[in-house]
Design an enzyme around this catalytic site. Sequence first.
Site, PDB file in Angstrom:
ATOM      1  N   ASP A  95      11.043  11.917  16.948  1.00 12.55           N
ATOM      2  CA  ASP A  95      10.537  13.247  16.648  1.00 12.55           C
ATOM      3  C   ASP A  95      11.054  14.225  17.696  1.00 12.55           C
ATOM      4  OD1 ASP A  95       8.900  15.516  16.373  1.00 12.55           O
ATOM      5  OD2 ASP A  95       7.242  14.291  15.639  1.00 12.55           O
ATOM      6  N   ASP A 112      10.233   6.028  14.625  1.00  9.97           N
ATOM      7  CA  ASP A 112      10.090   7.445  14.324  1.00  9.97           C
ATOM      8  C   ASP A 112      10.561   8.231  15.537  1.00  9.97           C
ATOM      9  OD1 ASP A 112       7.210   9.490  13.280  1.00  9.97           O
ATOM     10  OD2 ASP A 112       9.261  10.022  13.804  1.00  9.97           O
ATOM     11  N   HIS A 153       0.751   0.384   9.779  1.00  3.74           N
ATOM     12  CA  HIS A 153       1.033   1.810   9.960  1.00  3.74           C
ATOM     13  C   HIS A 153       1.697   2.410   8.720  1.00  3.74           C
ATOM     14  CE1 HIS A 153       1.848   5.258  12.685  1.00  3.74           C
ATOM     15  NE2 HIS A 153       2.827   5.465  11.825  1.00  3.74           N
ATOM     16  N   GLU A 156       0.822  -1.205   0.000  1.00  8.97           N
ATOM     17  CA  GLU A 156       0.000   0.000   0.000  1.00  8.97           C
ATOM     18  C   GLU A 156       0.861   1.262   0.000  1.00  8.97           C
ATOM     19  OE1 GLU A 156      -2.368   0.839   3.484  1.00  8.97           O
ATOM     20  OE2 GLU A 156      -3.191   2.649   2.552  1.00  8.97           O
TER      21      GLU A 156
END
Lengths: 405, 482
Positions: free
Chosen positions: A113, A111, A299, A46
Amino acid sequence: MPSSDYDPASLPDLLPLYYRRLFPFSQYYRWLNYGGVQKNYFQNREFSFTLKDDIYVRYQSFTTQNELEKEMQKMNPYKIDIGAIYSHRPNQHNTVKSGTFQALEKELVFDIDMTDYDDVRSCCSAADICCKCWTLMTIAIRILDRALREDFGFQHLLWVYSGRRGVHCWVCDEAARKLSVAARSAVAEYLSLIKGGEETVKKVVLTDPIHPFIRESLAVVERYFPRYALQEQDILGRKESVDKVLSLVPEDILFTVYLWLQSLFLQATAKKGQYFEKEIMLQYCYPRLDVNVSKGVNHLLKSPFSVHPKTGRISVPINLKELDVFDPFAVPTISLICEELDRKKENNTESSGRSLAQKGKMVKTYYYKRTTLAKYVKYFDQFLDAMARSWKGELLRKSDLQKEF
Amino acid sequence: MQFMSRQKKLLPNSHTELYGQCLQFYGQPPLENIALSEFETFAVERLKLLKTVENLGVSYVKLSEQYTKKLDQESKNLNFPYRSGPSEIEKRRKDHISHFILRLAYCQTEDLRRWFIQQEVDLFRYRFSYLSSKQKLEFLHKNNLQYDAISVEEKKALQDKLVNSSYAVSGITVEDQDFYKVPFQDALDLVRTRKVYLKAGYVYIPHQDIVTIILNDFRTRLSKALALTARSLPAVHSDERLQPLLNHLSHAYVGQDYSIQKNVGKISLEQIDSLSGKSFPLCMRQLHQALRENHHLRHGGRMQYGLFLKGIGLSLEQALQFWRSEFIRGKVDADKFDKAYAYSIRHMFGKEGKRTDYTPYSCMKVILSNPPSQGDHHGCPFRHSDPELLKQKLQFYKVSPSGISQVGDITFSLNHPNQYFVESQKVLGGGKDIKREMDTPQRSQENSGRGSAAAREAAAAANASQHLAEMTEELDSFFQDA
């Protein structure tokens, strides 16, 4: 400085050029196809696109590299996200019986951040970063990279600059792609030391015995801490931040701590079992992960080589051999590389095209090589070469099995 | 699995063979005839046992002294095996049969399966802890768990690391015991809590800790088995004697989940501020305050608080208005709200995507899943806050000092934030409607669990409402003073 030339309003003009000439489609396909070892791996992947005016489309999928190129050149997405490999082609998910369309595999991702460090950085907050707090990313990458390789045995890690305020890690090993939700969450929790939200003051608590993982991580932090926390962040320079540090220390040794803080520490004068100096260092520097990003097999995460619409920077892979000198502000923006392309075109006109044609074959011109993007694509190639060796092994193994039948 | 078609009757000494082991993986279903009354009793009693397992797991550390004592007691009361010995044969038979019956009831949905597996794993862990080392080894071999032991040289080389990886491993442990190399995917609990040495994708486990591996294996097997059972359900449901009982069993545990919205529209947006002071549990009050202060909440907070508001009766239109007006005061403009956040609110109400009408989180869910991290305000303050900070907050909300110290010790009798709201409203003078709502779940609990369990539940609810009454009185007076 090239970066100051970027204007988000120019994206509609720059994106078509980027996707027609610069986006490294063949490397991208080579990556996501994973050597063709598993059937339909690329076809069932996807993608999601964010288009102009914040229009968001999910469940995009493509059968070939060519189709991917054509579609992206047609849609000119502002943002590209990569999702999971599903049981069926994502763009046909509506035709599949409800309940049978499932996410099967995906890279293990992380991830980091910078906003999650706001309570311990004084130079910036929210979406801003600077060279002083970028050290936090360097520390995070070193700690996580070591752990994922040495503790978990993963080998094919791709670290990517997100384009604004953080980094992503894509763990591409086959074993990683096949991990369950529970396994991903266990890995993420193993790697987590910072616990607590707004309501928690002391976010790191160490008890005996200190696990080898924590020791290794501390060794990394200790290398960077003196320069980072005491000079760059200047945690002892202002009363509020001194108070903050002191709030993490148990009361009965406050005075000793004050003296200790005056000189550069690192000698363990504290009683056995009291690890507050280590806890403080970790609270200031240890990587903060969002476990939810790593947990889900389905995700969606920003794709490498995607553009960041707000800063214009390309999400480029980071070469760990040059990690200590990596400068997020030197990462090329889309306007820079388009400009570089135009400049080179003016200088070269038709000469390079003709000389290639003279060789008698149709050689594709890799325009990105004329821009600052080149070195990042080259590094990506090296990463793919390393993985390709394992695919070769897999394909041989599979064909052997078939011959036995 | 067919209960009535097999005509064979097993002789008593076959039972002795079948149930010689005190612990099993439930690999084979029972093959004998079972009377319908036994069918029902066994199932209901196992359900009670599993519910006890669930409640004890939230109130006490698993396998602590209080935990095991209470579980011993419950196992005894319900006539389930909890020790090894020949007199246990009948109890083991009951254990065996009741497990398989509950599989039928709990295989149907993801939520039911997850709950059932969790309690069965906890029960297994508790029982396994009673086995001797010899029995544990036997169990390993009988169930085909072959993991490689590392050589003495390797053990010596890794000694320091092994000792430092686990509180329970000393130099002596390393010398005396075998250490097994197990792929980390088979030992997730140990990896997650970092209680083991991990190298190149393998965890190194001393023989004494092999239980975690076994638990994982048990969990995986049970999960697969439930999936298979679900497929044969239609055949079972065609037996009209079984269907009503099975349905009843699977609904009994859920109780009130506040998914069906009652009182929609009876709350107006203007009331929310004052309601948050009077009738919101602390977690929701915290979230509401953070929302008002920051004009923003992160995803975890939006889900927990948004679903709670839905549960107390906010309609979709009201919810959209509520969130929108607050977010606009912050950094989000109206356009961005409509594009990014409105979708997720409609999603909560089942109007987007796969159209699941999400249920408000129970306390269990809030405590156990998605712990808050930097920048978050969700979670359970009684679990996720610093004790000092929590004390301060309760003082601020004017809870009496004795109340505060009690909070530290309290056995959990409150199950759902929306339950708090309903009880509180009731105490503050709600109408007959609300009282009727509370009665219905009580009745179904009474039907499924007879005798002691129901009485205990009623007492717990009474305790909860008294405790709530005290707290709400304090909060009320605080608001009046302000």
